[in-house]
Structures are given as C-alpha cells and as structure tokens.
Write an enzyme that holds these catalytic residues in place. Sequence first.
Site, PDB file in Angstrom:
ATOM      1  N   ALA A 133       0.854  -1.181   0.000  1.00  0.00           N
ATOM      2  CA  ALA A 133       0.000   0.000   0.000  1.00  0.00           C
ATOM      3  C   ALA A 133       0.887   1.226   0.000  1.00  0.00           C
ATOM      4  O   ALA A 133       1.929   1.251   0.657  1.00  0.00           O
ATOM      5  CB  ALA A 133      -0.920   0.006   1.229  1.00  0.00           C
ATOM      6  N   SER A 136      -0.178   9.057   0.725  1.00  0.00           N
ATOM      7  CA  SER A 136       0.437  10.354   0.480  1.00  0.00           C
ATOM      8  C   SER A 136       1.691  10.584   1.300  1.00  0.00           C
ATOM      9  O   SER A 136       2.582  11.324   0.879  1.00  0.00           O
ATOM     10  CB  SER A 136      -0.574  11.464   0.780  1.00  0.00           C
ATOM     11  OG  SER A 136      -1.058  11.347   2.111  1.00  0.00           O
ATOM     12  N   ILE A 137       1.784   9.966   2.462  1.00  0.00           N
ATOM     13  CA  ILE A 137       2.892  10.246   3.367  1.00  0.00           C
ATOM     14  C   ILE A 137       3.843   9.065   3.496  1.00  0.00           C
ATOM     15  O   ILE A 137       5.050   9.249   3.665  1.00  0.00           O
ATOM     16  CB  ILE A 137       2.342  10.641   4.760  1.00  0.00           C
ATOM     17  CG1 ILE A 137       1.731  12.038   4.670  1.00  0.00           C
ATOM     18  CG2 ILE A 137       3.419  10.588   5.831  1.00  0.00           C
ATOM     19  CD1 ILE A 137       1.111  12.507   5.951  1.00  0.00           C
ATOM     20  N   ALA A 138       3.352   7.864   3.414  1.00  0.00           N
ATOM     21  CA  ALA A 138       4.197   6.684   3.648  1.00  0.00           C
ATOM     22  C   ALA A 138       3.699   5.523   2.812  1.00  0.00           C
ATOM     23  O   ALA A 138       2.642   5.598   2.170  1.00  0.00           O
ATOM     24  CB  ALA A 138       4.169   6.322   5.133  1.00  0.00           C
ATOM     25  N   GLN A 139       4.470   4.449   2.807  1.00  0.00           N
ATOM     26  CA  GLN A 139       4.032   3.203   2.193  1.00  0.00           C
ATOM     27  C   GLN A 139       4.284   2.053   3.154  1.00  0.00           C
ATOM     28  O   GLN A 139       5.057   2.179   4.105  1.00  0.00           O
ATOM     29  CB  GLN A 139       4.725   2.957   0.864  1.00  0.00           C
ATOM     30  CG  GLN A 139       6.203   2.664   0.928  1.00  0.00           C
ATOM     31  CD  GLN A 139       6.821   2.570  -0.473  1.00  0.00           C
ATOM     32  OE1 GLN A 139       6.358   3.227  -1.421  1.00  0.00           O
ATOM     33  NE2 GLN A 139       7.858   1.773  -0.621  1.00  0.00           N
ATOM     34  N   LYS A 155       5.744   0.300   8.132  1.00  0.00           N
ATOM     35  CA  LYS A 155       5.392   1.574   7.513  1.00  0.00           C
ATOM     36  C   LYS A 155       6.638   2.459   7.442  1.00  0.00           C
ATOM     37  O   LYS A 155       7.324   2.657   8.443  1.00  0.00           O
ATOM     38  CB  LYS A 155       4.301   2.264   8.338  1.00  0.00           C
ATOM     39  CG  LYS A 155       3.827   3.595   7.775  1.00  0.00           C
ATOM     40  CD  LYS A 155       2.670   4.128   8.610  1.00  0.00           C
ATOM     41  CE  LYS A 155       2.148   5.445   8.071  1.00  0.00           C
ATOM     42  NZ  LYS A 155       0.983   5.941   8.860  1.00  0.00           N
ATOM     43  N   ASP A 290      -8.813   9.848  10.920  1.00  0.00           N
ATOM     44  CA  ASP A 290      -8.551   9.589   9.498  1.00  0.00           C
ATOM     45  C   ASP A 290      -9.202   8.269   9.097  1.00  0.00           C
ATOM     46  O   ASP A 290      -8.579   7.411   8.474  1.00  0.00           O
ATOM     47  CB  ASP A 290      -7.038   9.548   9.258  1.00  0.00           C
ATOM     48  CG  ASP A 290      -6.663   9.830   7.807  1.00  0.00           C
ATOM     49  OD1 ASP A 290      -7.514  10.354   7.073  1.00  0.00           O
ATOM     50  OD2 ASP A 290      -5.529   9.519   7.415  1.00  0.00           O
TER      51      ASP A 290
END
Length: 512
Positions: A133, A136-139, A155, A290
């Site tokens: 996955a 926008s900020i991490a994978q 992460k 979120d």
Amino acid sequence: MRGPHNIWRLIRTGATLERTGAMRAVLDALEAPAPLRVAARVLGWPFRWLGDEGDPAMPPVVRALTALGPAYIKFGQILSTRPDVVGDAMATELRVLQDKLPPFSVSGAKRQIEDELGLSIDAVFDDFSEPVAAASIAQVHKARLKDTGETVAVKVLRPGIERAFRKDIDAFYFAASVIELLSPSSRRLRPQEVIAHFEGVVMGELDLRLEMAAASEFAANTAGDTGFALPQVKWPYSGRRVMTMTWAEGVPLGDNAALDAAGHNRVALSERVLQLFLNHALRDGFFHADMHQGNLKVAPNGDIIAYDFGIMGHIDEYTRRVYAEILFGFIRRDYKRVAEVHFEAGYVPADRDVDEFARALRAVGEPIFGMDATRISMGKLLAYLFEVTERFGMETRTELILLQRTMVVVEGVARSLDPRMNIWKVAEPVVEAYIKDSIGPRAAASDLWKTLQVLARFGPRLPGLVEAALIRQGQPLVQHPPSKWPARLLWSGLGAVAGACALVGWQVLAQL
C-alpha cells in the site's frame, strides 16, 4: 517562507487542474452554474501550459492531485468518502488516493529502515515484500520478523515528505491571507487558524513515534469495544521514520463486492463504524481522525480493524458535553435547546436572537427526518448550514475542526456501505447513553468528587491566597498568632468544601 512568491504555486495549482482536465471534471461533479464554468475556463485556459501534466493513465482529478503533492492528496482522500457531494463516479476514482498511489523503491525503504534502526534488514526480517500500500505520506511493506516468525506491517515515510508538505502548507497560508484581505467577511472563519491547525496535525503525522504512542493510547481506551480491533505496535523495530505493527488480515472496508462475498453484513458494519467513532469521540475524547476506507478492514470474524494512527483527535470533557447536547437536540428535534447550547458555549454572539437562530436550525434539521439518506443532498445541506452560521456571525471553532471533518468522513464511509443509512437514527443510542452518563446526577456526583480533589490540593494554600488578594487590593491584614493557623486552615478548608457540596447538590436536585 510565507510571501508573495507563493502566487506562483497557486497559479501552478490552477494551471495543473486545467491541463489535466480536472477543472472541468470537478465543475461537472459539483454541478457548477454556467457563469462559474465560464469564469474558470477564461481564467484557467491561458495558464494551462504552466501546469504539471501528471500521469496520463490516471483519471483527471486523481492525476492532478497526485501531481500537485501530498497536501492536495489529503484533500482528495476526504472527497473520496463523499459520493453524495462529488458523485459516485468521482468518489470511486478518488479512492485510489487512500492507499494505491505510486510507491517509492524497495531499496529506498530498506535504506531508511537500516538508518533508523541501526541494523541491517537481514538481521531484522526473514522476508520483506514489495509495497502492499502506498499513500500520500508513507508506504507499507509486509514482512516477517526473524526472531519470532511473526508477520508484520512495516510503515516507512516517503523520502523528502517533510519538505514537500511544508511547501504546500506555505502556499496555503498565503492563500488564506489573500482570502482574508480580499473578503473581510471570511475572517470569521479564521482561515489562517484553520491552516495552522492543519499544519499541526500533519506535522504530527510525520513523526511515527507520535503515531505509535497514539496507537498505544487508543488500544488502551478501546480494549473493551465489541467488534473492534487494533494491530499491536512492535516498539523494538520502530522509530521516527519507521513503524512496525502486527499484520491486520481482513477485507478492505471500501470493497463492497469482497465484503458481500465474505458474507459480511454491510448494514451492520455501516452502523457499527459510525457508533464506534461516536463512542471514541464522546466517551474517550480521543478518536481516530482519518477513518477513511483505506485505513479500515473487516476481519474474518467480522471485527472492524483500524490502522494508520497518524491523525488522532482530542477534545476536552466540556466540549464533548456541548457537542453531545447539540447532537442530542438535533436527534430529538429540540432546536430551541440546540440554539441555547450554542449561546451558552459562546459559539454564537450574545447579541443575536436565540429564537431566530432556533428557527434557522430547524430549517437545517427538519429535511433529515422521515427521509432515507438517498434523498438527502448533503452538499445542499452543508451549503445552507454555512449560510446560517454566516448570518449569525459564528466563528470557526478550531478545536472542533478535526471532529467535524472526521464526522463527515465517517458518515461517508458508513453510507458507502449502506446508502440508506440515516446518521441521526444510528447515532441516537450512543449520544443518549453519553448524555445520561455525563449530564445526569451521576455526572454531577463525579464533578463534586473532582472538585473536592482540587480543593484538597489547594486547601493549605487558601489563607495565603486570600491574604495575597487583600494585599493587591490595598486592604490591611489582621495579624494572627501562629497558634491560630491550624484552626484557620481547618475552617477555610471546611468552608470551601461546604460551598462546593451545596453548589453541586443544587445541580443534582435540579436534574432529578
């Protein structure tokens, strides 16, 4: 640096929307009137060559937001939960922004992990996958711990993400200042403070140690919640830019076909996700802020699993009571009480008419009742509510921004599972239970106990505080011999306790 140089960034934003075709798609989805379409075309077309082209393989709006950067992607994530505002087709397109963005390289992720943990990848993991996955900020990568064999999710922050966010937020500040300058009426919405609030939330999300602490606190608060589960943090394998947690196995909450194939009841899930959020916000004052589909799964046993705790909301006890009374008033259609609560909390200026405000709120609330959600236009409802708040001079409550935003997101998630879900009917039992616990006689007794605890701490200092106040007022003091100090302390403490007991006693009697 917040200055006029940000004009270029804003021009590039409009140009990118025009060049990618996103401008027309957005105007169509919002059913914008013809004059607005003409104005957007006239102002945007000459500058379209300045915009980023993006990935032509992506749908126009996703293509534009992805090209513009992480802050714009966050905005798209919110819109993806509102099919009633942007339409089903665009909401589906935007959903890829939740966890299906282009990833960065595995080698780059491994490099960051090794730098953060001070260990080689082979010393920590037996297996380390390609990204499963990317947001926008991490994978996230799926891996297996070498020492225990346990499957985990790792992460990793995107390289350079901090600088990218600061650049976007800088432009947002400039846009807010321009809006305040050109539209004085917008100042009541406090756009600068709204951006500052957003900045604080995002910067907290960029330190994964804070996310781990939030996950730990959230797990402690929700340990007894039926049908809800959280992954466990693996502290020894985590740091500022890397977080390791147990793997959450389940069906993504946004995949209705997979949920149906697995035999899950989507109506029950829609109600549970909304009620869980309300319980966390009202009961605990600490909630997942979120909660879009990309951060929720359904386990094989039917539990809703939440993850990604970078954005968490906190509201104090007083604000929770105010919010609950407002919700409860809408549920009971007691618009006069809703209006009174707004005035009591200072949300509406005291010189406005409470009865007129109540009538305006009735016009907002009445269309909801007796309808299923498919007949309610949330976009029109929010537009009318904005008109009401503007007419009565309400200012933006920055402490409620995250709560209100999450409420919108969670309702969108719930309605994507069950389009006929009515938020007010589902919320009623949770809000009613909170009202009984927080505003009834039992709550008054709890408040009395807290008051007594405070007085117990300050009791020995009361004589000194009184004398200091008299000195500030220029009044002479009566000198008491040292032998009388114990008696003075005793009588001061007893008097304060008696006054507190009498005050709370009246509150209890008034509610019986």
